[in-house]
Enzyme design. Structure first.
Site, PDB file in Angstrom:
ATOM      1  N   GLN A  18       0.779  -1.218  -0.086  1.00  7.79           N
ATOM      2  CA  GLN A  18      -0.222  -0.004  -0.085  1.00  7.79           C
ATOM      3  C   GLN A  18       0.827   1.203  -0.031  1.00  7.79           C
ATOM      4  OE1 GLN A  18      -2.209  -1.885   3.594  1.00  7.79           O
ATOM      5  NE2 GLN A  18      -3.590  -0.089   2.819  1.00  7.79           N
ATOM      6  N   VAL A  32       3.684   4.209  -0.933  1.00  5.31           N
ATOM      7  CA  VAL A  32       4.187   4.745  -2.199  1.00  5.31           C
ATOM      8  C   VAL A  32       5.594   5.331  -2.451  1.00  5.31           C
ATOM      9  CG1 VAL A  32       1.482   5.513  -2.778  1.00  5.31           C
ATOM     10  CG2 VAL A  32       3.228   7.089  -1.428  1.00  5.31           C
ATOM     11  N   HIS A  55      -1.135   1.315  -4.598  1.00 14.23           N
ATOM     12  CA  HIS A  55      -1.724   2.776  -4.474  1.00 14.23           C
ATOM     13  C   HIS A  55      -0.851   3.634  -5.148  1.00 14.23           C
ATOM     14  CE1 HIS A  55      -4.033   1.838  -0.506  1.00 14.23           C
ATOM     15  NE2 HIS A  55      -4.780   1.136  -1.413  1.00 14.23           N
ATOM     16  N   SER A  88      -3.324  -1.734   9.034  1.00 13.09           N
ATOM     17  CA  SER A  88      -4.564  -1.744   9.720  1.00 13.09           C
ATOM     18  C   SER A  88      -5.668  -2.246   8.725  1.00 13.09           C
ATOM     19  CB  SER A  88      -4.811  -0.318  10.403  1.00 13.09           C
ATOM     20  OG  SER A  88      -5.159   0.964   9.520  1.00 13.09           O
ATOM     21  N   ILE A 121       1.127  -3.120  14.631  1.00 12.83           N
ATOM     22  CA  ILE A 121       1.084  -2.606  16.159  1.00 12.83           C
ATOM     23  C   ILE A 121      -0.360  -1.987  16.184  1.00 12.83           C
ATOM     24  CG2 ILE A 121       1.785  -1.224  17.902  1.00 12.83           C
ATOM     25  CD1 ILE A 121       4.682  -1.371  16.475  1.00 12.83           C
TER      26      ILE A 121
END
Length: 391
Positions: free
Chosen positions: A196, A198, A213, A330, A355
């Site tokens: 994800q 960049v 992305h 997440s 985390i």
């Protein structure tokens, strides 16, 4: 780039996929399921290749950056860019090792939690960008508002240097997590990598991920689709905004927020604060050199969609994998969450190292709360995953 990475030309001249995959299954242990292929034994060629792999893919980079990474991690913890977490214990290490042991076609998805260890702030952690009231620009806002575009490109230009992303006055380097993951790829333990992020830190560590992305390293025309290198775009901005560029170059010299620096101030998270009066009227954005269209970073902004061919490729890989590992995400964006859900519904073994909470915690069987840069390097020293393994 300042970071030395694996010499792909050298490896490409002697490497063959079948031999490469065989290497990934070798180990010292006799009873491990990863250790059943004895193809290379007695082969001087394979011994040389493995020795080259050890020196280029892991040891050289790791030795060069070990002390650098240690001091950087402490600095980032002090700045609260990396969320607090306890080091992984042996139970977590063993569970993740067994996860790798079971996999034959592993897909890995990485997120912002991996790049925080390189100094790039995330959005959603307790001390991420959202906690300070930051709101990322949306695709719709960028397209419809010249005011928003000038603000975006002025800040983005100021936060960029010739070497690429600049944070805390140092160029962002791959973390130990990036390097360990690249090593696992090189020995065939990762079948498909999608990110994800960049920032191209995976590339600088030696990986070739699918960039879900997009990337800030290229700029694309929204009209004709022409793409240009980001550094070339920076040069265009500099030519059109000579006084602005000079102020950026002198950012660390003049008094923060002064007229000399066009009101710019360096924020602790590496971003640039700029007084609106300095860029509202005078900042000039280059147009596409092919058609005169609007230029935008080749990044999927909030409110935009992942290009269909890219999304389809990632989904196909997720559905065909036998194991799916999430590192530092997440999974709050649907583009990432749907991949994990698809792999789970296809009966793949799924695990998460992150985390804090994730969107998939209620159905993923293995969740480890740890920093990727702490657990992956330790995993490389375990049993059949021991890399390099020169006999």
């Amino acid at each position: 780039m300042a970071v030395e990475i694996l010499n792909h030309n050298l490896l490409g001249a002697i490497w063959q996929p079948s031999r490469f995959n065989a290497l990934g299954r070798m180990s010292r242990g006799r009873n491990c399921r990863l250790c059943t292929n004895n193809w290379f034994r007695g082969s001087q060629f394979q011994f040389a290749v493995r020795k080259l792999l050890a020196s280029c893919c892991h040891s050289t980079i790791e030795a060069k950056q070990k002390s650098e990474n240690k001091s950087l991690i402490q600095f980032l913890r002090n700045k609260e860019i990396i969320p607090d977490s306890k080091p992984p214990d042996m139970k977590d290490l063993n569970r993740l090792y067994q996860f790798f042991d079971r996999s034959r076609k592993l897909m890995v998805l990485t997120g912002a939690g991996l790049s925080t260890e390189s100094g790039i702030p995330d959005y959603r952690s307790p001390n991420g960008a959202y906690s300070s009231g930051f709101k990322p620009i949306t695709h719709q806002e960028f397209v419809r508002s010249s005011h928003a575009r000038r603000r975006y490109w002025a800040r983005s230009y100021a936060g960029w240097r010739r070497e690429g992303l600049l944070l805390h006055n140092i160029a962002a380097h791959p973390s130990e997590g990036h390097i360990a993951l690249a090593t696992l790829e090189k020995v065939g333990r990762v079948n498909f990598l999608v990110t994800q992020n960049v920032d191209r830190l995976h590339h600088r560590a030696g990986s070739e991920p699918l960039e879900l992305h997009g990337t800030v390293y290229t700029v694309v025309c929204l009209n004709c689709g022409t793409s240009v290198d980001r550094n070339y775009f920076q040069d265009q901005v500099k030519a059109l905004n000579a006084k602005w560029a000079a102020a950026v170059e002198g950012l660390e010299v003049g008094a923060p927020g002064s007229d000399k620096n066009f009101g710019m101030q360096q924020r602790p998270d590496g971003d640039i604060e700029i007084d609106e009066k300095y860029w509202e009227q005078d900042f000039i954005i280059p147009d596409c050199h092919q058609c005169g269209g609007m230029l935008k970073p080749d990044v999927v902004f909030f409110g935009d969609n992942v290009p269909k061919d890219r999304a389809d490729k990632a989904m196909e890989a997720a559905k065909s994998s036998d194991a799916f590992l999430v590192l530092g995400s997440s999974l709050m964006t649907m583009s990432a969450f749907r991949l994990v859900r698809a792999a789970y519904e296809a009966k793949a073994d799924v695990a998460i190292v992150n985390i804090g909470e994730t969107r998939a915690d209620d159905f993923v069987p293995l969740k480890i709360n740890a920093r990727v840069g702490e657990i992956l390097p330790r995993l490389l020293q375990m049993g059949c995953l021991s890399i390099p393994c020169i006999s």
